[in-house]
Design an enzyme around this catalytic site. Structure first.
Site, mmCIF file in Angstrom:
data_model
loop_
_atom_site.group_PDB
_atom_site.id
_atom_site.type_symbol
_atom_site.label_atom_id
_atom_site.label_comp_id
_atom_site.label_asym_id
_atom_site.label_seq_id
_atom_site.Cartn_x
_atom_site.Cartn_y
_atom_site.Cartn_z
ATOM 1 N N HIS A 26 0.762 -1.104 -0.011
ATOM 2 C CA HIS A 26 0.124 -0.028 0.056
ATOM 3 C C HIS A 26 0.831 1.303 -0.033
ATOM 4 C CE1 HIS A 26 -3.336 2.528 -0.024
ATOM 5 N NE2 HIS A 26 -2.805 3.243 0.661
ATOM 6 N N TYR B 140 1.566 5.275 -2.611
ATOM 7 C CA TYR B 140 1.936 6.788 -2.128
ATOM 8 C C TYR B 140 3.510 7.263 -2.422
ATOM 9 C CZ TYR B 140 -2.624 6.130 0.068
ATOM 10 O OH TYR B 140 -3.627 6.008 0.469
ATOM 11 N N HIS C 120 -9.751 0.403 -11.110
ATOM 12 C CA HIS C 120 -9.239 1.215 -9.927
ATOM 13 C C HIS C 120 -7.702 1.598 -10.111
ATOM 14 C CE1 HIS C 120 -8.571 2.842 -6.003
ATOM 15 N NE2 HIS C 120 -7.455 1.973 -5.785
ATOM 16 N N PHE C 121 -7.027 0.784 -10.496
ATOM 17 C CA PHE C 121 -5.468 1.099 -10.244
ATOM 18 C C PHE C 121 -5.274 1.654 -11.697
ATOM 19 C CE2 PHE C 121 -4.481 -3.600 -10.666
ATOM 20 C CZ PHE C 121 -3.955 -3.674 -12.087
ATOM 21 N N HIS C 122 -5.968 1.523 -12.739
ATOM 22 C CA HIS C 122 -5.582 2.199 -14.113
ATOM 23 C C HIS C 122 -6.196 3.736 -13.997
ATOM 24 C CE1 HIS C 122 -4.525 -1.529 -15.534
ATOM 25 N NE2 HIS C 122 -3.731 -0.863 -16.417
ATOM 26 N N ARG D 11 -10.596 -10.508 -12.134
ATOM 27 C CA ARG D 11 -9.357 -9.958 -12.596
ATOM 28 C C ARG D 11 -8.412 -10.983 -13.143
ATOM 29 N NH1 ARG D 11 -5.763 -7.429 -7.397
ATOM 30 N NH2 ARG D 11 -4.493 -6.794 -9.190
ATOM 31 N N ARG D 12 -7.379 -10.487 -13.889
ATOM 32 C CA ARG D 12 -6.502 -11.384 -14.495
ATOM 33 C C ARG D 12 -7.098 -12.534 -15.078
ATOM 34 N NH1 ARG D 12 -2.604 -10.477 -8.893
ATOM 35 N NH2 ARG D 12 -1.375 -8.971 -9.884
HETATM 36 FE FE1 HAS Z 1 -5.795 1.907 -4.199
HETATM 37 C C1 HAS Z 1 -6.158 -1.539 -4.479
HETATM 38 C C2 HAS Z 1 -7.974 1.732 -1.623
HETATM 39 C C3 HAS Z 1 -5.539 5.106 -3.804
HETATM 40 C C4 HAS Z 1 -3.121 1.749 -6.518
HETATM 41 N N1 HAS Z 1 -4.861 0.453 -5.428
HETATM 42 C C5 HAS Z 1 -5.161 -0.855 -5.193
HETATM 43 C C6 HAS Z 1 -4.263 -1.662 -6.301
HETATM 44 C C7 HAS Z 1 -3.535 -0.675 -6.831
HETATM 45 C C8 HAS Z 1 -3.899 0.537 -6.274
HETATM 46 C C9 HAS Z 1 -2.263 -0.743 -7.776
HETATM 47 O O1 HAS Z 1 -9.112 -0.318 0.273
HETATM 48 C C10 HAS Z 1 -4.559 -3.225 -6.896
HETATM 49 C C11 HAS Z 1 -3.368 -3.978 -5.839
HETATM 50 C C12 HAS Z 1 -3.605 -5.192 -6.291
HETATM 51 O O2 HAS Z 1 -2.770 -5.448 -7.136
HETATM 52 O O3 HAS Z 1 -4.134 -6.120 -5.716
HETATM 53 N N2 HAS Z 1 -6.687 3.319 -2.959
HETATM 54 C C13 HAS Z 1 -7.458 2.985 -1.796
HETATM 55 C C14 HAS Z 1 -7.962 4.205 -1.188
HETATM 56 C C15 HAS Z 1 -7.155 5.228 -1.936
HETATM 57 C C16 HAS Z 1 -6.247 4.579 -2.853
HETATM 58 C C17 HAS Z 1 -8.666 4.384 -0.134
HETATM 59 N N3 HAS Z 1 -4.647 3.390 -5.156
HETATM 60 C C18 HAS Z 1 -4.566 4.585 -4.871
HETATM 61 C C19 HAS Z 1 -3.711 5.406 -5.658
HETATM 62 C C20 HAS Z 1 -3.022 4.325 -6.197
HETATM 63 C C21 HAS Z 1 -3.573 3.150 -5.683
HETATM 64 C C22 HAS Z 1 -3.285 6.905 -5.155
HETATM 65 C C23 HAS Z 1 -1.923 4.241 -7.130
HETATM 66 C C24 HAS Z 1 -1.104 5.608 -7.423
HETATM 67 N N4 HAS Z 1 -6.881 0.339 -3.391
HETATM 68 C C25 HAS Z 1 -7.724 0.657 -2.100
HETATM 69 C C26 HAS Z 1 -8.098 -0.872 -1.626
HETATM 70 C C27 HAS Z 1 -7.522 -1.583 -2.518
HETATM 71 C C28 HAS Z 1 -6.545 -0.884 -3.448
HETATM 72 C C29 HAS Z 1 -8.952 -1.237 -0.532
HETATM 73 C C30 HAS Z 1 -7.549 -3.305 -2.427
HETATM 74 C C31 HAS Z 1 -8.785 -3.878 -3.452
HETATM 75 C C32 HAS Z 1 -8.957 -5.265 -3.351
HETATM 76 O O4 HAS Z 1 -9.853 -5.845 -2.690
HETATM 77 O O5 HAS Z 1 -7.927 -5.837 -3.988
HETATM 78 C C33 HAS Z 1 -6.974 6.600 -1.501
HETATM 79 O O6 HAS Z 1 -5.610 7.128 -1.293
HETATM 80 C C34 HAS Z 1 -7.728 7.685 -2.677
HETATM 81 C C35 HAS Z 1 -7.776 9.122 -1.916
HETATM 82 C C36 HAS Z 1 -8.069 10.108 -3.177
HETATM 83 C C37 HAS Z 1 -9.070 10.799 -3.085
HETATM 84 C C38 HAS Z 1 -9.292 11.897 -4.467
HETATM 85 C C39 HAS Z 1 -8.909 13.105 -4.274
HETATM 86 C C40 HAS Z 1 -9.101 14.001 -5.308
HETATM 87 C C41 HAS Z 1 -8.100 14.794 -6.042
HETATM 88 C C42 HAS Z 1 -8.495 15.371 -7.306
HETATM 89 C C43 HAS Z 1 -9.357 16.580 -7.140
HETATM 90 C C44 HAS Z 1 -9.554 17.160 -8.517
HETATM 91 C C45 HAS Z 1 -10.629 17.832 -8.918
HETATM 92 C C46 HAS Z 1 -10.908 18.183 -10.381
HETATM 93 C C47 HAS Z 1 -11.560 18.611 -7.746
HETATM 94 C C48 HAS Z 1 -9.767 11.003 -2.023
HETATM 95 C C49 HAS Z 1 -6.846 15.206 -5.266
HETATM 96 C C50 HAS Z 1 -9.769 19.295 -10.550
HETATM 97 C C51 HAS Z 1 -10.276 20.441 -11.715
HETATM 98 C C52 HAS Z 1 -9.741 21.161 -12.591
HETATM 99 C C53 HAS Z 1 -10.272 22.006 -13.445
HETATM 100 C C54 HAS Z 1 -8.332 20.473 -12.896
HETATM 101 CU CU CU Z 2 -4.078 -0.035 -0.575
#
Ligand code: HAS
Ligand code: CU
Length: 536
Positions: A214, A218, A365-367, A428-429
């Site tokens: 995890h 980050y 999700h991760f894409h 998946r996969r």
């Molecule tokens: Fe995730 C699985 C939970 C963030 C990558 N994640 C994965 C896997 C990958 C991955 C690679 O709780 C698969 C692993 C595997 O192979 O098994 N993930 C989260 C949570 C967050 C999160 C809570 N993940 C990421 C990030 C990744 C990433 C970042 C890569 C860079 N993830 C999980 C969980 C799994 C998981 C479970 C396991 C699932 C399972 O069952 O296998 C948080 O960090 C997300 C927080 C983000 C936000 C978004 C804030 C928004 C922003 C943009 C605002 C833009 C605006 C528009 C308003 C709250 C900062 C702008 C406007 C303009 C005009 C420009």
């Molecule tokens: Cu994670």
């Protein structure tokens, strides 16, 4: 490339090359899943490709890019890179390790996917190669810290420049995370792959893996955030809304990145439900700094639009430089993260996780997170930094302007379809989405849309690699533009948020609390090992 940047540039060149190869593998997989036939399509090629794609994208592209970017940030903000020679050693170790691991994958000897869960067993050189990649990155981290220390001794009492603050946070997280990886790989996987021990304990290995896995996300995300906080506002023509909020965010990641790994193991037995809940609560806490980032960066963009004369509620959006390749990449990366973050919050909810775990939703999700938010920021950053480090004008600017939009459009098709297919139960996969009966029909059309998305993504990837290579090799020589970092509305002052020693100690205590007891309990049971398994 001027000598000062050759180390950074060489690291980034390897990243771009890995990205190119991995993109081709990605296309193969999406076609395969959609049952679109191509020469040599087979199950084994599919799994070799998934492994190569995952390792090259998630581990090689990211790590080399981050190392290259780190050297540039240090050079520009601290005026030095301490121990450049060691930087070359790190480069060769990481490069040699990556090539060794990649060869065993392409030869079909390490078809273990990028998570390398035992009892799937890889060739020993796969684990050793991955170890060298990490050792290289440790040396890189040491160089950044040494450069910071050397700067600090000449600038006592000054606030850390914000890009370096974010970079130091990244490195601390990386050191804390890779402890888990080192225990798994050195203590379990390598001895087992060398047949020094017969069996391995999959559950214990997975637990160490997610201690690393995890925070790994980050390690990718924070360098992207550094670009958002410290470069994007000035490219947009404005100022950073709050420097202090940036520091609070980076410190929160140091505290909360690691002790959340059980959200990948909700389905694993042997870890009690109370510890899973603890990690869930901490996961929701680590969402908070990203929400703060959403606020701060959007506020900074609004400041930029208003500095250009916008007065309405939303018309500042139109004043932003949407045809600038760096700006467009990062802005689209942010928009994607709205969906990536939302999906992450669903994954982290214990009960909802059981709906999506191990389904195509996860690759969806991760894409959007890694494959869009991080990858697009890095691609945009390449357009920003290349002319500055090479003294060459960006080639094919028109292509560079459309490339981010193409990537975004491709990913909308790709990731949305897999999210939906996952909710319909597509695992998946898997090699083919049209498995027998009713289910196949429900999945097939979505897999075809995803494959169309993959074609668009691959086209965009070719544009990116071509622009980077052409600029490097044949860009018109110009006077290198200066690196400019955003100033903030209110200048930084020395604060508690710069005290990384203290925050790291708190983080260590939190990791021990979150992993100590569950691991002791796991290890105190009688453990039954598993024999190795090699599917092809
Ligand atoms: Fe995730 C699985 C939970 C963030 C990558 N994640 C994965 C896997 C990958 C991955 C690679 O709780 C698969 C692993 C595997 O192979 O098994 N993930 C989260 C949570 C967050 C999160 C809570 N993940 C990421 C990030 C990744 C990433 C970042 C890569 C860079 N993830 C999980 C969980 C799994 C998981 C479970 C396991 C699932 C399972 O069952 O296998 C948080 O960090 C997300 C927080 C983000 C936000 C978004 C804030 C928004 C922003 C943009 C605002 C833009 C605006 C528009 C308003 C709250 C900062 C702008 C406007 C303009 C005009 C420009
Ligand atoms: Cu994670």
């Amino acid at each position: 490339m001027s000598g000062r940047y050759s180390l950074a540039g060489t690291n980034i060149a390897v990243a771009v090359a890995a990205f190119g190869v991995a993109s081709a593998a990605g296309l193969l997989q999406a076609l395969s899943l959609a049952d679109i036939h191509f020469p040599y399509r087979s199950e084994s090629l599919y799994y070799i490709s998934v492994t190569a794609h995952g390792v090259l994208m998630a581990l090689v592209f990211t790590t080399f890019f981050i190392m290259g970017l780190g050297y540039i940030l240090v050079q520009e903000n601290l005026g030095r890179v301490a121990g450049r020679g060691l930087g070359w050693l790190a480069f060769w170790l990481a490069g040699f390790g990556s090539v060794a691991a990649a060869i065993t994958i392409l030869r079909g000897q390490s078809t273990v996917l990028y998570t390398f869960y035992p009892p799937l067993q890889a060739h020993p050189l796969f684990y050793m190669g991955a170890t060298l990649l990490v050792v290289g990155s440790w040396i890189w981290g040491g160089i950044v810290i040494a450069s910071y220390r050397s700067w600090r001794s000449e600038h006592p009492g000054e606030p850390i420049p914000l890009p370096i603050h974010g970079l130091l946070a990244t490195i601390i997280i990386w050191y804390l995370a890779t402890v888990g990886l080192a225990i798994e790989v050195l203590g379990m996987l390598i001895p087992w792959s060398l047949h020094w021990v017969k069996t391995i304990d999959p559950l214990v290995a997975r637990t160490y893996f997610w201690w690393f896995g995890h925070p790994l996300v980050y390690f990718w995300l924070l360098p992207a955030y550094v670009m958002w906080y410290t470069v994007l506002p000035s490219t947009a023509g404005g100022k950073l809304f709050s420097d202090t909020l940036g520091r609070v965010v980076f410190v929160m990641f140091v505290l909360l990145s690691v002790p959340v790994g059980f959200h990948h193991q909700f389905a694993d037995p042997g870890i009690s439900v109370g510890w899973k809940l603890t990690h869930t609560v901490l996961t929701y806490s680590v969402v908070y700094p990203s929400l703060v980032t959403a606020f701060t960066i959007v506020a900074s963009l609004e400041v930029a639009g208003r500095m250009k004369g916008a007065t309405g509620l939303f018309n500042w959006i139109g004043r932003l430089p949407w045809s600038d390749p760096f700006f467009a990449s990062v802005a689209l990366a942010m928009i994607a993260f709205i969906f990536g973050g939302f999906g992450g919050a669903i994954n982290a909810a214990y009960a909802m996780n059981s709906m999506v775990h191990n389904t195509a939703w996860i690759q969806g999700h991760f894409h959007v997170t890694l494959g869009t938010t991080v990858a697009m920021t890095f691609m945009g950053a390449t357009y920003w930094l290349l002319p500055r480090i090479s003294g060459r004008e960006l080639r094919f600017v028109a292509l560079a302007r459309v490339q981010p939009y193409l990537w975004f459009a491709g990913m909308v098709l790709f990731s949305t379809s897999y999210h939906i297919a996952g909710l319909r139960g597509l695992p998946r996969r898997v090699y083919s989405a049209s498995l027998t009966g009713d289910y196949g029909a429900r999945w097939h059309s979505l897999a075809v849309i995803a494959a169309a998305g993959a074609v668009v993504l691959f086209t965009s990837a070719i544009f990116y690699v071509t622009i980077a290579a052409a600029t490097w090799l044949a860009g018109r020589r110009i006077e290198a533009p200066a690196f400019e970092f955003a100033s903030s509305l209110r200048p930084a002052v020395p604060s508690i948020w710069d005290r990384f020693g203290m925050w790291t100690s708190v983080a260590v205590v939190m990791i021990l609390a979150a992993y100590g007891y569950p691991l002791i309990r796991l290890l105190s049971h009688h453990r039954y090992g598993s024999l190795p398994y090699q599917p092809f």
